[in-house]
Design a protein around this motif. Structure first.
Motif, short mmCIF file in Angstrom:
data_model
loop_
_atom_site.label_atom_id
_atom_site.label_comp_id
_atom_site.label_asym_id
_atom_site.label_seq_id
_atom_site.Cartn_x
_atom_site.Cartn_y
_atom_site.Cartn_z
N THR A 160 19.55 59.50 14.14
CA THR A 160 20.85 58.92 13.81
C THR A 160 21.84 60.05 13.67
O THR A 160 21.45 61.18 13.35
CB THR A 160 20.77 58.10 12.51
OG1 THR A 160 22.05 57.49 12.26
CG2 THR A 160 20.43 58.95 11.31
N GLY A 200 31.34 53.07 7.27
CA GLY A 200 30.61 51.84 7.01
C GLY A 200 29.64 51.44 8.10
O GLY A 200 28.96 50.43 7.96
N ARG A 201 29.49 52.24 9.18
CA ARG A 201 28.56 51.90 10.26
C ARG A 201 28.01 53.17 10.87
O ARG A 201 28.64 54.23 10.83
CB ARG A 201 29.24 51.07 11.35
CG ARG A 201 29.92 49.80 10.86
CD ARG A 201 30.19 48.83 12.01
NE ARG A 201 28.96 48.23 12.49
CZ ARG A 201 28.37 47.17 11.87
NH1 ARG A 201 28.89 46.64 10.80
NH2 ARG A 201 27.25 46.66 12.37
N THR A 202 26.80 53.08 11.45
CA THR A 202 26.19 54.17 12.22
C THR A 202 25.20 53.54 13.19
O THR A 202 25.09 52.31 13.28
CB THR A 202 25.52 55.20 11.30
OG1 THR A 202 25.12 56.32 12.10
CG2 THR A 202 24.30 54.59 10.60
N SER A 203 24.46 54.38 13.94
CA SER A 203 23.49 53.87 14.89
C SER A 203 22.16 54.60 14.70
O SER A 203 22.13 55.73 14.20
CB SER A 203 23.99 54.03 16.33
OG SER A 203 24.22 55.40 16.62
N CYS A 205 19.94 44.89 20.40
CA CYS A 205 20.31 46.31 20.54
C CYS A 205 19.35 47.14 21.37
O CYS A 205 19.64 48.29 21.66
CB CYS A 205 20.44 46.93 19.14
SG CYS A 205 18.94 46.78 18.15
N GLU A 254 22.89 49.36 16.12
CA GLU A 254 23.96 49.67 15.17
C GLU A 254 23.66 49.00 13.84
O GLU A 254 23.30 47.83 13.80
CB GLU A 254 25.31 49.19 15.71
CG GLU A 254 26.49 49.64 14.84
CD GLU A 254 27.82 49.23 15.42
OE1 GLU A 254 28.17 48.05 15.23
OE2 GLU A 254 28.49 50.07 16.06
N ILE A 255 23.79 49.75 12.75
CA ILE A 255 23.51 49.22 11.41
C ILE A 255 24.67 49.55 10.49
O ILE A 255 25.52 50.39 10.79
CB ILE A 255 22.20 49.82 10.83
CG1 ILE A 255 22.36 51.33 10.61
CG2 ILE A 255 21.01 49.50 11.70
CD1 ILE A 255 21.21 51.97 9.88
N LYS A 256 24.71 48.86 9.34
CA LYS A 256 25.71 49.16 8.31
C LYS A 256 25.32 50.41 7.55
O LYS A 256 24.13 50.74 7.43
CB LYS A 256 25.85 47.99 7.34
CG LYS A 256 26.39 46.72 7.96
CD LYS A 256 26.51 45.63 6.91
CE LYS A 256 27.06 44.36 7.53
NZ LYS A 256 27.19 43.27 6.52
N ALA A 257 26.31 51.15 7.04
CA ALA A 257 26.09 52.38 6.28
C ALA A 257 26.98 52.38 5.04
O ALA A 257 28.03 51.72 5.02
CB ALA A 257 26.38 53.61 7.14
#
Length: 778
Positions: free
Chosen positions: A700, A708-711, A745, A750-753
């Protein structure tokens, strides 16, 4: 002649069921007088025995209003009787279910309210038709409580009704024979005990028993006693000086046209006063009403102008006022109370007429203080002016001098070297010959400009395109020391001469970007043109060497969109300066804006076209398109780096190429390992977490911004259905968690952070494969 009893058995049987007068007349027609009286006596005995009045206790009534009122429903419990009445019910139909009354019997009763049950048990009947019965809340067939009429209740059966009754209210039970049948019956009741009355409160709750003040002439004056508790509704009888008034409500409204002292009383009954059946009574309670006239009211003094009082007098209600003095008039207020109004009227003498000078703007007529319009030129015109600003003076007449200066434009349009000039040629007209002096100023603006930005303050304006132009003129008039400024607006429309509709610029309506097209103006309608003034909208280009001498030009545009090509020319025989043509310039291929993407996959965003094809121009790895002819095709590259992709498209007959630059990037894979940013104890805890199941490596971006988001990216050889992720802060608390699915995906998800800066552990579980990575968020 002796009577043959056997021969007349049928007659006797028939007459026993008839009224007395019918029996008497019938017997007189067939028997001697002495024998008539003998048989009448026998028939009366038979009729009495058949009807059985003396055996019914309490007795029934043949008419509702004469019913004796029973003081509870218990008095009808076990009641046995028949229905020998000879009077039919006045209700037609008998009730809401229908039916016809023949021989109706009535019993009145009151209860303490609530639910009651009445069962009618029917025995034998004369004609085997049965009975019908019900309850009314009045004797005028308006308030039906319950009814059993259709079908009739047959002999040797029973029927039960259940109703909810109001306490103290008088109800009327009725029984009627179907088709006049006579039946024996017994009533069984449940509920409906005797009601009780509470003492009446003082009228209007006035403890002194004296109600005052009541004005002379008062109408709808309210008198009341408080309602009985528990919803009890007795019959109230009101009297005024001994005479009954109003209805049976606990409230009454009365009128008092004359002054004096009056005694009002009220008594509450439970029962039927008409039949003399009273179950309970409270009262009477009485009060004295003192009715007195209202005192005079003196109004505000009024000033009357001379012209109001002359010649016919000022009308004040029933009087005419000609001179100063006090005047009296009787009035009645909203409550019908009478009072005298006393007003001092001051009639003013006739004043000297005032002189008025009026300057009218845009022919607007003069309007007098009384609202009367006086149009046109006037010199010392006398009219009724009404009051002046001084409240103690009046103007019976005024002398009006009115003038109406007017500005008249005479627009002219000229065409000089392709530029249109408009002249207003303003003229001031003093139609009233007032010898006034004038001055004016003006400015030009576009009609479509709401801000009215000034284009010119000269008499003439030069314009470069056809539309409507307006001139606003402020005319100041000075007349006998009085000054007034009037504003007028005049507009002029610059457009192609509608008498020459065949004049137009020919050429394509839709053209391709950067391609050359020819436009031509047909001069056969307007010979003698020596110069052509061509003009293109911005980013247009004329390729013709000397366009001023040609009615045809070659043009092209370097920017797509809606464009315009215009031509102006000089011809003395026509007042035409402009011709324009709307043109749409299109770009066939638009590959989209350059962008960056995390990972090795993305979607393209070219414009929809008739036909198109994607191809690779440059890049460090191979490129695969999901559908190279789809403007929104999915693209996958084998390596990160910068790629140039070309969109080759044909649309509306135009062919074009366009490229898009895409930068594919990823971050290095970071395995779980010791880092100086966390303690050894924390590393041991991380290792314990990963040892709980099979370990999966993922990567990541690290560090990441607090957006607020990352992968997260996995090896494509790992197959999983869903990923559960969890962000843990340095205190060991879960900051954020969630779930994503592989179908959405693939290998890059992509997920929340967290949005709060700090160092976190990102823990994932991909269908049993687990991994942990430290991530710094800033």
């Amino acid at each position: 002649m002796p009577l043959d009893i056997r021969r007349n058995n049928f007659l006797i049987y028939f007459l026993t069921d008839q009224p007395y007068e019918i029996m008497k007349n019938a017997l007189q027609a067939i028997l001697p007088i002495k024998t008539v009286f003998t048989y009448l006596f026998i028939l009366l005995l038979l009729n009495f025995s058949s009807n059985g009045f003396a055996q019914c206790t309490p007795p029934m009534a043949e008419e509702c209003e004469f019913s004796s009122v029973l003081c509870s429903l218990d008095e009808l419990n076990g009641y046995a009787c028949n229905n020998p009445s000879t009077v039919a019910s006045p209700c037609n139909p008998l009730c809401s279910q229908g039916g016809v009354g023949h021989n109706t019997s009535w019993w009145g009763f009151v209860t303490n309210g609530g639910t009651v049950s009445i069962t009618m048990e029917i025995g034998g009947c004369t004609t085997q038709q049965g009975l019908q019965f019900g309850i009314w809340g009045d004797c005028v067939c308006r308030e039906e409580i319950v009814c059993r009429s259709i079908p009739c209740i047959p002999p040797n059966s029973n029927a039960t009704v259940n109703v909810n009754l109001i306490a103290c209210k008088t109800y009327y039970l009725w029984v009627d024979g179907c088709s006049g049948d006579i039946c024996d019956f017994t009533l069984h009741t449940s509920g409906g005990g005797p009601p009780q009355l509470s003492p009446l409160t003082p009228i209007n709750n006035v403890q002194t028993r004296v109600i005052q003040p009541v004005c002379e002439g008062a109408c709808n004056f309210l008198f009341f006693v408080n309602p009985q508790p528990g919803g009890c509704e007795p019959t109230y009888v009101w009297t005024l000086d001994g005479d009954e008034v109003g209805d049976n409500s606990n409230e009454q409204r009365l009128d008092f046209p004359d002054q004096g002292d009056f005694v009002i009383c009220v008594t509450a009954y439970i029962g039927n006063p008409t039949s003399g059946s009273i179950c309970a009574q409270e009262g009477p309670v009485c009060a004295t009403i003192k009715v007195r006239p209202n005192p005079d009211k003196e109004g505000v003094p009024r000033t009357i102008c001379y012209e109001q009082a002359n010649p016919g007098g000022y009308k004040w209600f029933s009087q005419r006022i000609f001179q100063t003095g006090y005047y009296r008039e009787q009035f009645t207020d909203a409550n019908c109370c009478k009072f005298d109004s006393l007003v001092l009227f001051n009639v003013l003498p006739r004043p000297t007429p005032q002189k008025i000078n009026y300057i009218g703007c845009n022919s607007e007529a003069y309007k007098s203080p009384l609202g009367i319009s006086i149009p046109g030129c006037r010199t010392n015109y006398e009219f009724n002016a009404g009051k002046t600003q001084d409240p103690y003076r009046c103007d019976s007449t005024a002398l009006l001098t009115a003038i109406y200066p007017t500005i008249i434009p005479q627009f002219t349009q000229t065409c000089n070297q392709g530029i249109v000039g408009i002249s207003s040629n303003l003229t001031i007209i003093d139609s009233c010959n007032s010898n006034a002096s004038f001055s004016y100023k003006y400015f030009w603006y576009r009609l479509q400009d709401p801000a009215k930005n000034i284009l010119s303050t000269d008499d003439r304006i030069f314009v470069t395109k056809p539309e409507s132009y307006c001139i606003e003129v402020s005319l100041t008039t000075l007349f006998e020391s009085q000054s007034k400024t009037c504003t007028s607006t005049f507009c002029y429309d610059v457009k192609v001469d509608t008498n020459h509709a065949n004049l137009f610029i020919s050429g394509a309506d839709t053209v391709c970007l950067n391609q050359q097209y020819r436009m031509t103006f047909d001069t056969s309608e307007v010979p003698g043109i020596q110069h052509f003034f061509w003009e293109l909208s911005p980013d247009g280009k004329i390729s013709t060497p000397v366009p001023e001498l040609s009615n045809s030009i070659d043009v092209s545009w370097t920017v797509k969109g809606n464009k315009k090509a215009c031509l102006s020319f000089k011809n003395d025989s026509l007042n035409i300066c402009f011709l324009c043509k709307e043109i749409t310039v299109i770009k066939a291929a638009e590959a989209g804006a350059d962008f960056k993407v995390f990972g090795l996959k993305t979607s393209l965003n070219a414009n929809p076209v008739s036909t198109g094809l994607w191809r690779k121009i440059s890049g460090p790895g191979s490129v695969a398109f999901s559908n190279p002819r789809d403007p929104k095709s999915r693209v996958t590259v084998s390596k990160t780096g910068i790629y140039q992709l070309e969109w080759d498209a044909t649309n509306y007959g135009c062919h074009d190429l366009d490229t898009v630059q895409i930068e594919f990037f990823t971050y290095p894979k970071i395995l779980v390992k010791k880092t100086p940013l966390v303690s050894e104890k924390q590393n041991q805890r991380n290792q314990q977490i990963t040892n709980q199941g099979r370990i999966v490596n993922f990567q990541t971006p690290n560090p990441i911004e607090s957006v607020g988001r990352t992968s997260i990216e996995f090896d494509e050889s790992i197959l999983f259905e869903r990923i559960q992720y969890c962000w843990i802060n340095l205190t060991g608390s879960i900051e954020l968690n969630g779930t994503v699915y592989n179908t959405n995906c693939n290998s890059i998800c992509e997920i929340k952070a967290p949005v709060k800066s700090g160092l976190y552990l990102l823990q994932i579980d991909a269908d049993g494969f687990r991994g942990v990575q430290k991530v710094l968020i800033y």
